[in-house]
Motif scaffolding. Structure first.
Motif, PDB file in Angstrom:
ATOM      1  N   ILE A   1      24.691  -1.463  -9.945  1.00 39.02           N
ATOM      2  CA  ILE A   1      24.942  -1.062 -11.335  1.00 39.02           C
ATOM      3  C   ILE A   1      26.424  -0.772 -11.533  1.00 39.02           C
ATOM      4  O   ILE A   1      27.015  -1.186 -12.542  1.00 39.02           O
ATOM      5  CB  ILE A   1      24.067   0.150 -11.711  1.00 39.02           C
ATOM      6  N   ALA A   2      27.044  -0.079 -10.584  1.00 39.29           N
ATOM      7  CA  ALA A   2      28.474   0.225 -10.697  1.00 39.29           C
ATOM      8  C   ALA A   2      29.304  -1.045 -10.691  1.00 39.29           C
ATOM      9  O   ALA A   2      30.256  -1.187 -11.470  1.00 39.29           O
ATOM     10  CB  ALA A   2      28.903   1.147  -9.551  1.00 39.29           C
TER      11      ALA A   2
ATOM     12  N   MET B   1      22.025  -1.192  -2.542  1.00 36.73           N
ATOM     13  CA  MET B   1      21.620  -0.024  -3.317  1.00 36.73           C
ATOM     14  C   MET B   1      21.730  -0.335  -4.811  1.00 36.73           C
ATOM     15  O   MET B   1      22.621  -1.036  -5.255  1.00 36.73           O
ATOM     16  CB  MET B   1      22.509   1.166  -2.974  1.00 36.73           C
ATOM     17  N   THR B   2      20.800   0.201  -5.559  1.00 35.92           N
ATOM     18  CA  THR B   2      20.773  -0.037  -7.000  1.00 35.92           C
ATOM     19  C   THR B   2      22.002   0.567  -7.671  1.00 35.92           C
ATOM     20  O   THR B   2      22.587  -0.054  -8.555  1.00 35.92           O
ATOM     21  CB  THR B   2      19.492   0.563  -7.607  1.00 35.92           C
ATOM     22  N   ARG B   3      22.410   1.741  -7.255  1.00 37.81           N
ATOM     23  CA  ARG B   3      23.581   2.384  -7.859  1.00 37.81           C
ATOM     24  C   ARG B   3      24.839   1.551  -7.648  1.00 37.81           C
ATOM     25  O   ARG B   3      25.670   1.429  -8.535  1.00 37.81           O
ATOM     26  CB  ARG B   3      23.794   3.767  -7.276  1.00 37.81           C
ATOM     27  N   ARG B   4      24.979   1.004  -6.462  1.00 39.12           N
ATOM     28  CA  ARG B   4      26.156   0.198  -6.158  1.00 39.12           C
ATOM     29  C   ARG B   4      26.163  -1.069  -7.015  1.00 39.12           C
ATOM     30  O   ARG B   4      27.199  -1.474  -7.524  1.00 39.12           O
ATOM     31  CB  ARG B   4      26.173  -0.164  -4.680  1.00 39.12           C
TER      32      ARG B   4
ATOM     33  N   THR C   1      28.798  -2.861 -14.003  1.00 36.03           N
ATOM     34  CA  THR C   1      29.487  -2.141 -15.076  1.00 36.03           C
ATOM     35  C   THR C   1      30.989  -2.389 -15.001  1.00 36.03           C
ATOM     36  O   THR C   1      31.633  -2.651 -16.021  1.00 36.03           O
ATOM     37  CB  THR C   1      29.186  -0.639 -14.982  1.00 36.03           C
TER      38      THR C   1
END
Length: 186
Positions: free
Chosen positions: A91-92, A86-89, A95
């Motif tokens: 990115i997190a 997943m893109t959110r994972r 970060t």
């Protein structure tokens, strides 16, 4: 010998490319030194965090060393974490890795910037030494080295235990006949 129009254009394009590359490198060098000077000025003009720290410069150095090792260890753990689809994972995770690596870098730069400049006159206010810079640097270096080595050894021992447990588990499965591959089982 005459050159065709294609080689002339190619050389001109290569020349402009090299010139642009050199100009970009010069701009990066100027930017780096400007940021370095601005960082040092901010450190010197800000309240003296090192001397005003509860416990003095030694306590600041020890705290900075502990936070730097924790940030480095966190950065290693975050970058080695399972990569999600997943893109959110992603990115997190990136970060978290960036923040964890930025903390020790900024602490190291802070402690080093507190030292007096090498080519400065002692009468210049921008080149003054921040009170407690050397004890803080010494405490930071010792804490980082000792704690970093300790964390490394504990992590290596845990990894070795994990490998030994995995090998023991596979050995037990092989004894029962369940650890063989499908081809060997036939």
């Amino acid at each position: 010998m005459t050159h065709t129009d294609g080689t002339s254009r190619s050389r001109t394009r290569d020349g402009f490319g090299i010139a642009a590359f050199v100009l970009v490198l010069l701009a990066l060098a100027v930017g780096f030194f400007w940021v370095k000077g601005a960082w040092r000025t901010v450190i010197r003009e800000s309240p003296n965090l090192i001397a005003d720290w509860p416990g003095g410069a030694w306590a600041f150095g020890i705290m900075a060393g502990v936070v730097a090792v924790a940030g480095t260890y966190g950065g290693l753990r975050a970058s080695a974490a399972l990569q999600g689809t997943m893109t959110r994972r992603r990115i997190a995770r990136r970060t978290a890795t960036s923040v964890c690596w930025a903390v020790p870098l900024l602490l190291t730069l802070y402690v080093l910037s507190a030292l007096p400049g090498r080519n400065c006159s002692s009468s210049s206010p921008t080149c003054r030494e921040i009170d407690g810079a050397f004890p803080a640097l010494l405490a930071y270096a010792i804490t980082t080295a000792v704690l970093g080595w300790t964390v490394y050894r504990v992590s290596a021992a845990r990894e070795e235990q994990r490998r030994a447990a995995q090998q023991t588990r596979l050995r037990k499965l092989r004894k029962k006949g369940k650890g063989k591959s499908r081809r060997e089982a036939r």
